[in-house]
Write a protein that holds these residues in place. Structure first.
Motif, short mmCIF file in Angstrom:
data_model
loop_
_atom_site.label_atom_id
_atom_site.label_comp_id
_atom_site.label_asym_id
_atom_site.label_seq_id
_atom_site.Cartn_x
_atom_site.Cartn_y
_atom_site.Cartn_z
N SER A 18 10.74 14.29 -14.74
CA SER A 18 10.07 13.94 -13.12
C SER A 18 11.12 12.95 -12.73
CB SER A 18 8.85 13.19 -13.60
OG SER A 18 7.64 13.97 -14.20
N ALA A 19 11.94 11.95 -13.36
CA ALA A 19 12.51 11.01 -12.70
C ALA A 19 13.56 11.80 -12.00
CB ALA A 19 13.29 9.98 -13.85
N SER A 20 14.41 12.76 -12.71
CA SER A 20 15.10 13.60 -12.04
C SER A 20 14.94 14.52 -10.71
CB SER A 20 15.91 14.58 -13.03
OG SER A 20 15.00 15.21 -13.51
N LEU A 21 13.74 15.11 -10.83
CA LEU A 21 13.10 15.87 -9.66
C LEU A 21 12.62 14.90 -8.55
CD1 LEU A 21 10.83 18.22 -11.93
CD2 LEU A 21 13.05 18.76 -10.71
N VAL A 22 11.96 13.65 -8.71
CA VAL A 22 11.56 12.92 -7.59
C VAL A 22 12.91 12.29 -6.85
CG1 VAL A 22 9.25 12.50 -8.62
CG2 VAL A 22 11.14 11.06 -8.95
N LYS A 23 14.02 12.42 -7.56
CA LYS A 23 15.09 11.83 -6.99
C LYS A 23 15.42 12.26 -5.47
CE LYS A 23 18.88 9.23 -7.04
NZ LYS A 23 19.12 7.91 -7.04
N SER A 24 14.88 13.70 -5.02
CA SER A 24 14.89 14.10 -4.01
C SER A 24 14.02 13.78 -2.88
CB SER A 24 14.91 15.68 -4.17
OG SER A 24 13.68 16.04 -4.62
N LEU A 25 13.02 13.22 -3.34
CA LEU A 25 11.99 12.59 -2.25
C LEU A 25 12.35 11.34 -1.73
CD1 LEU A 25 8.81 13.35 -4.57
CD2 LEU A 25 9.90 14.73 -2.71
N MET A 26 11.56 10.90 -0.76
CA MET A 26 12.13 9.94 -0.04
C MET A 26 11.61 8.50 -0.30
SD MET A 26 14.65 10.96 1.82
CE MET A 26 14.81 9.69 3.10
N GLY A 27 12.08 7.49 -0.11
CA GLY A 27 11.61 6.08 -0.11
C GLY A 27 10.14 5.86 -0.98
N GLY A 28 9.13 5.30 -0.37
CA GLY A 28 7.97 4.90 -1.17
C GLY A 28 7.44 6.01 -1.90
N MET A 29 7.40 7.36 -1.58
CA MET A 29 7.01 8.52 -2.07
C MET A 29 7.46 8.72 -3.57
SD MET A 29 6.58 12.53 -1.03
CE MET A 29 5.47 12.09 0.30
N LEU A 30 9.00 8.29 -3.58
CA LEU A 30 9.79 8.30 -4.94
C LEU A 30 8.88 7.47 -5.83
CD1 LEU A 30 12.93 9.20 -6.07
CD2 LEU A 30 12.78 6.91 -5.56
N GLU A 31 9.10 6.21 -5.40
CA GLU A 31 8.61 5.22 -6.11
C GLU A 31 7.28 5.32 -6.57
OE1 GLU A 31 9.19 0.15 -6.17
OE2 GLU A 31 9.38 1.23 -4.33
N SER A 32 6.18 5.69 -5.75
CA SER A 32 4.89 5.83 -6.08
C SER A 32 4.66 6.83 -7.12
CB SER A 32 3.90 6.22 -5.07
OG SER A 32 4.20 5.13 -4.10
N LEU A 33 5.42 8.21 -6.96
CA LEU A 33 5.21 9.07 -7.94
C LEU A 33 5.78 8.77 -9.35
CD1 LEU A 33 4.37 12.14 -8.44
CD2 LEU A 33 6.80 13.03 -7.52
N LEU A 34 6.90 8.21 -9.16
CA LEU A 34 7.64 7.82 -10.43
C LEU A 34 6.75 6.98 -11.35
CD1 LEU A 34 10.14 8.21 -12.40
CD2 LEU A 34 11.13 6.11 -11.14
N GLU A 35 6.12 6.06 -10.61
CA GLU A 35 5.26 5.02 -11.23
C GLU A 35 3.92 5.49 -11.76
OE1 GLU A 35 4.65 1.70 -8.39
OE2 GLU A 35 6.69 0.99 -8.49
N GLY A 36 3.53 6.65 -11.19
CA GLY A 36 2.53 7.40 -11.53
C GLY A 36 2.51 8.21 -12.71
N VAL A 37 4.08 8.79 -13.03
CA VAL A 37 4.07 9.42 -14.14
C VAL A 37 4.42 8.44 -15.16
CG1 VAL A 37 6.33 10.69 -15.21
CG2 VAL A 37 5.33 11.34 -12.71
N ILE A 38 5.05 7.36 -14.74
CA ILE A 38 5.18 6.15 -16.13
C ILE A 38 3.85 5.88 -16.60
CG2 ILE A 38 6.05 3.59 -16.56
CD1 ILE A 38 8.36 4.42 -14.55
N ALA A 39 3.10 5.35 -15.59
CA ALA A 39 1.50 5.01 -16.15
C ALA A 39 0.85 6.14 -17.07
CB ALA A 39 0.72 4.87 -14.92
N ILE A 40 1.09 7.61 -16.53
CA ILE A 40 0.38 8.69 -17.48
C ILE A 40 1.36 8.61 -18.71
CG2 ILE A 40 0.16 10.94 -17.58
CD1 ILE A 40 0.00 11.14 -14.65
N THR A 41 2.53 8.36 -18.47
CA THR A 41 3.48 8.16 -19.94
C THR A 41 2.56 7.21 -20.94
OG1 THR A 41 5.14 9.18 -18.81
CG2 THR A 41 5.60 8.17 -21.28
N PHE A 42 2.60 6.23 -20.55
CA PHE A 42 2.08 4.91 -21.09
C PHE A 42 0.70 5.24 -21.73
CE2 PHE A 42 4.01 1.39 -18.40
CZ PHE A 42 5.54 1.65 -19.21
N LEU A 43 -0.47 5.81 -21.06
CA LEU A 43 -1.60 6.22 -21.48
C LEU A 43 -1.45 7.13 -22.52
CD1 LEU A 43 -3.59 6.58 -18.17
CD2 LEU A 43 -3.81 4.80 -19.78
#
Length: 225
Positions: free
Chosen positions: A25-50
């Motif tokens: 996910s970290a490599s795929l969201v690299k193509s997204l822009m700005g806040g969307m990238l950050e929000s999506l990555l943080e969401g994936v990280i939160a799911i990984t934590f859970l």
């Protein structure tokens, strides 16, 4: 149809899958822009934590510690959307490192001191390796945030935008490939890099040897019968 529950025989499969998804996910969201990238990555990280907490639910000593870290991390991630606080990103990286370290310690006890070897333990050793690379990637992100010229081949920006590149550099270093497209410039960064290379070599020597020894010890009594 039987429902598959997370237990001592399959918990590391779920955790390893979550870590792989995080890296992809970290490599795929690299193509997204700005806040969307950050929000999506943080969401994936939160799911990984859970997933990590649920997978390690059998280890009570770390469960509450990791739950508290998740809550603090989520509150921090949401707060920075509304409040500008200096060095808040550094705090988030520190929380992530603490969580991955707690997860690493818990898995290490279950894999290295299990007394027997099965497929779940082998997959657990892969999870350990992935966590080792992720923790060092977070260290590099912290170094880059504090010293923008610490690495050549990468520019200082929000940690979410550099996460994929630092994870790449971390695993290249951990496996001692050393392509050279990203390299350390400052003495402290250089120390961190060669310490990771040493850790990678010792991981292969210690963890693989432990699994092989446990496997042989498990096999010998069966041969004597």
């Amino acid at each position: 149809m039987t429902q598959r529950k997370i237990n001592k025989q399959n918990n590391f499969y779920y955790m390893t899958a979550a870590l792989v998804v995080l890296l992809l996910s970290a490599s795929l969201v690299k193509s997204l822009m700005g806040g969307m990238l950050e929000s999506l990555l943080e969401g994936v990280i939160a799911i990984t934590f859970l997933v990590c907490v649920v997978s390690l639910g059998i280890d009570k000593s770390w469960k509450r510690f990791m739950q508290v870290l998740i809550v603090i991390w989520l509150v921090t991630a949401i707060s920075k959307r509304f409040i500008t606080i200096p060095h808040l990103d550094l705090f988030m990286l520190g929380l992530m490192f603490a969580f991955f370290w707690g997860t690493f310690s818990s898995i290490a006890r279950q894999v290295l001191f299990a007394g027997s070897v099965n497929g779940n333990q082998v997959v657990g050793s892969i999870a350990l390796f992935l966590l080792l690379g992720l923790m060092w990637a977070l260290v590099y992100l912290l170094i880059l945030a504090l010293s923008p010229n610490a690495f050549s081949g990468i520019e200082q920006s929000a940690w979410g935008q550099n996460f994929s590149q630092m994870a790449y550099f971390s695993f290249v270093t951990l496996t001692t490939l050393g392509y050279g497209d990203i390299s350390p410039n400052t003495p402290f960064a250089q120390v961190a890099v060669y310490m990771e290379a040493i850790a990678g070599v010792f991981y292969m020597a210690i963890v693989v040897a432990s699994l092989v020894s446990a496997g042989l010890a498990q096999k010998d009594p069966q041969q004597e019968r």
